[in-house]
Design an enzyme around this catalytic site. Structure first.
Site, PDB file in Angstrom:
ATOM      1  CG  ASP A 194      -0.256   0.157   2.544  1.00  0.00           C
ATOM      2  OD1 ASP A 194       0.810  -0.493   2.731  1.00  0.00           O
ATOM      3  OD2 ASP A 194      -0.738   0.912   3.406  1.00  0.00           O
ATOM      4  CD  GLU A 198       4.147   1.119   7.116  1.00  0.00           C
ATOM      5  OE1 GLU A 198       4.850   1.453   8.079  1.00  0.00           O
ATOM      6  OE2 GLU A 198       3.817   1.934   6.227  1.00  0.00           O
TER       7      GLU A 198
HETATM    8  N1  BES Z   1       8.728   3.191   5.391  1.00  0.00           N
HETATM    9  C1  BES Z   1       8.125   4.101   6.299  1.00  0.00           C
HETATM   10  C2  BES Z   1       8.891   4.245   7.588  1.00  0.00           C
HETATM   11  C3  BES Z   1      10.273   4.787   7.485  1.00  0.00           C
HETATM   12  C4  BES Z   1      10.618   5.764   6.578  1.00  0.00           C
HETATM   13  C5  BES Z   1      11.231   4.303   8.329  1.00  0.00           C
HETATM   14  C6  BES Z   1      11.905   6.225   6.495  1.00  0.00           C
HETATM   15  C7  BES Z   1      12.516   4.774   8.289  1.00  0.00           C
HETATM   16  C8  BES Z   1      12.855   5.734   7.344  1.00  0.00           C
HETATM   17  C9  BES Z   1       6.698   3.637   6.589  1.00  0.00           C
HETATM   18  O1  BES Z   1       6.011   3.294   5.425  1.00  0.00           O
HETATM   19  C10 BES Z   1       5.938   4.782   7.186  1.00  0.00           C
HETATM   20  O2  BES Z   1       5.743   5.750   6.517  1.00  0.00           O
HETATM   21  N2  BES Z   1       5.491   4.640   8.428  1.00  0.00           N
HETATM   22  C11 BES Z   1       4.650   5.626   9.021  1.00  0.00           C
HETATM   23  C12 BES Z   1       3.946   5.071  10.210  1.00  0.00           C
HETATM   24  C13 BES Z   1       2.601   4.494   9.926  1.00  0.00           C
HETATM   25  C14 BES Z   1       1.930   4.071  11.212  1.00  0.00           C
HETATM   26  C15 BES Z   1       1.718   5.413   9.134  1.00  0.00           C
HETATM   27  C16 BES Z   1       5.470   6.791   9.487  1.00  0.00           C
HETATM   28  O3  BES Z   1       6.648   6.636   9.844  1.00  0.00           O
HETATM   29  O4  BES Z   1       4.910   7.880   9.500  1.00  0.00           O
HETATM   30 MN    MN Z   2       7.150   2.075   4.239  1.00  0.00          MN
HETATM   31 MN    MN Z   3       5.346   5.192   4.460  1.00  0.00          MN
END
Ligand code: BES
Ligand code: MN
Ligand code: MN
Length: 455
Positions: free
Chosen positions: A88, A152
């Site tokens: 996603d 995610e």
């Molecule tokens: N891949 C990201 C997380 C990420 C980005 C980790 C860059 C380390 C470096 C993940 O898809 C993401 O965006 N996670 C969200 C959290 C989620 C609960 C919406 C975030 O970090 O905002």
């Molecule tokens: Mn991600």
């Molecule tokens: Mn992300």
């Protein structure tokens, strides 16, 4: 290594074409209007897993978006790697800021521009191509299981349940995730921690209806002004968060750990230039690397209220809103922090408004060990593929499910990400360098090889 390089060189155009096909699916999990597109994406991923040689491939329905599972078991006595990723993507808005449409992948200057190019389609797809490569070259060294989810970006609401119901099917020795960033191809790095998240929405209500700002303004508190003041009060003059108890569970790093963290190259001038800002901001006493890696933060993600249409309307709004997130570090707990926020916000609200706080999804922080066999395998794989040992860094983002893997499956994670912080994740013009994509496909089989061989 030679075999791997040759295979990637021979098939790289197809590897790119397939990724482009995947990127054309608008698998926006947050918006119900894309629900069918999200399901179609899951079916595509499942087919690609089958094509690459995976067995028992299944699109597993959940109360939300489906989870794609597949596995390649070569020998029960070999170690098993559980690959996690997400198909996603974040909503593409604001659309007008994209140079080329978000779901029409376009290559400019060696970079693939598309929503999801780096986060996370380009990154999890490397693992499917690595499986194909290992299968075709007869070099599979570990058993592999894939779990690619579709929620995610909206908090993985149904993945926890799936993991709990499938502990046996998901049994493994390590979780391998490519959904983070490295410093650059010249300075490879491995993230060794993720921050947790507490996310909530606040609503400030003043009068029971919008009012004429001339007739009532000055006599009735304006909820937008009150909200602005409340939000401003959440940081003090040193840019520390003012919520009582907020820092109580933050684990302080030793001086040696802080020193090691700050040895990673960081060009402040380049950082500011890239972002178009003249000065940096942040918690006093910490470097930028520390502020985004080992310190908790509080951000306003959106703020609205009153008239925001064309031209001017003289109105004193009845309500104002904001979406607020807090990034958490070990050993803060997202539920405890959410509770502290709610209590504090309700306490500081003046009596001329009412406030309502609604928690959204959250997630716990995670740290990954750097002295494990899996970490050493990742380190060696990167060193072999890149010619340089990776630097351990702490990532600022969150992958909430990582802490659950540890709790429910008893598994540690290796964060072998190949993105760059400047890849515009969640922003317009998201990109992923072709070089990073191909390098990732080269590195992953080496991880499997070393993970099977090291003891
Ligand atoms: N891949 C990201 C997380 C990420 C980005 C980790 C860059 C380390 C470096 C993940 O898809 C993401 O965006 N996670 C969200 C959290 C989620 C609960 C919406 C975030 O970090 O905002
Ligand atoms: Mn991600
Ligand atoms: Mn992300």
């Amino acid at each position: 290594m030679q075999k791997i390089k040759e295979y990637v060189a021979t098939h790289q155009q197809r590897f790119l074409d397939e990724l482009f096909e995947l990127l054309r699916y608008p698998s926006v999990s947050a918006d119900p209007k894309y629900k069918d597109d999200v399901s179609r994406t899951a079916a595509f991923v499942a087919q690609k897993l089958r094509d690459a040689g995976a067995d028992k491939v299944e699109v597993c329905p959940t109360a939300g978006h489906p989870i794609v599972y597949g596995e390649k078991i070569i020998d029960p006595d070999r170690p098993t790697v559980l690959v996690y990723g997400h198909y996603d993507v974040q909503p593409p808005d604001p659309l007008e800021l994209w140079e080329t449409p978000p779901f029409e992948p376009t290559v400019r200057d060696g970079k693939i521009f598309a929503r999801g190019a780096c986060d996370d389609k380009g990154q999890f797809y490397m693992h499917i191509k690595a499986l194909e490569l290992m299968e075709a070259t007869g070099t599979l060294a570990c058993n592999i299981k894939f779990m690619i989810e579709g929620e995610e970006e909206v908090g993985s609401d149904h993945l926890g349940e799936f993991v709990k119901a499938n502990t046996e099917r998901l049994a493994a020795d390590i979780v391998l995730i490519s959904d983070t960033a490295m410093i650059s191809l010249d300075t490879p790095s491995l993230e060794t921690g993720l921050r947790g998240l507490s996310y909530l929405e606040v609503e400030v209500t003043g009068p029971n209806r919008d009012l004429h700002s001339g007739v009532y303004g000055g006599a009735v508190a304006n909820p937008a002004t009150v909200l602005a003041k409340l939000i401003a009060s959440l940081h003090d003059a040193d840019n520390r968060i003012t919520i009582p108890g907020f820092y109580d569970d933050v684990v302080a790093l030793t001086d040696a750990e802080r020193k090691a963290l700050n040895e990673a190259p960081f060009d402040e001038a380049e950082y500011k230039k890239d972002l178009g800002i003249d000065a940096l901001w942040g918690e006093k006493g910490y470097t930028t690397i520390e502020r985004t890696g080992i310190r908790p933060t509080l951000e306003v993600n959106g703020i609205w209220g009153g008239y925001i249409g064309e031209g001017a309307k003289t109105v004193l709004p009845s309500k104002a809103h904001a979406k607020i997130s807090m990034r958490l570090v070990p050993t803060q707990d997202s539920h405890a922090i959410t509770e502290l926020f709610v209590k504090h916000f309700e306490r500081i609200a003046p009596d001329y408004v009412k406030v309502k706080v609604t928690p959204h999804h959250g997630g716990e922080p995670a740290v990954t060990p750097t002295d494990s066999k899996a970490y050493r395998a990742a380190e060696k794989a990167i060193e072999t593929a890149f010619g340089k040992k990776p630097i351990p860094t702490r990532g600022g983002g969150s992958i909430p499910i990582v802490s659950l893997f540890e709790k429910v499956l008893g598994l540690k994670t290796v964060l072998m990400g190949f993105g760059l912080d400047s890849d515009n994740l969640h922003s317009p013009n998201e990109k992923y360098d072709i070089a990073n994509y191909l390098k990732g496909i080269e590195t992953i089989p080496l991880f499997h090889k070393y993970f099977a061989a090291l003891d």
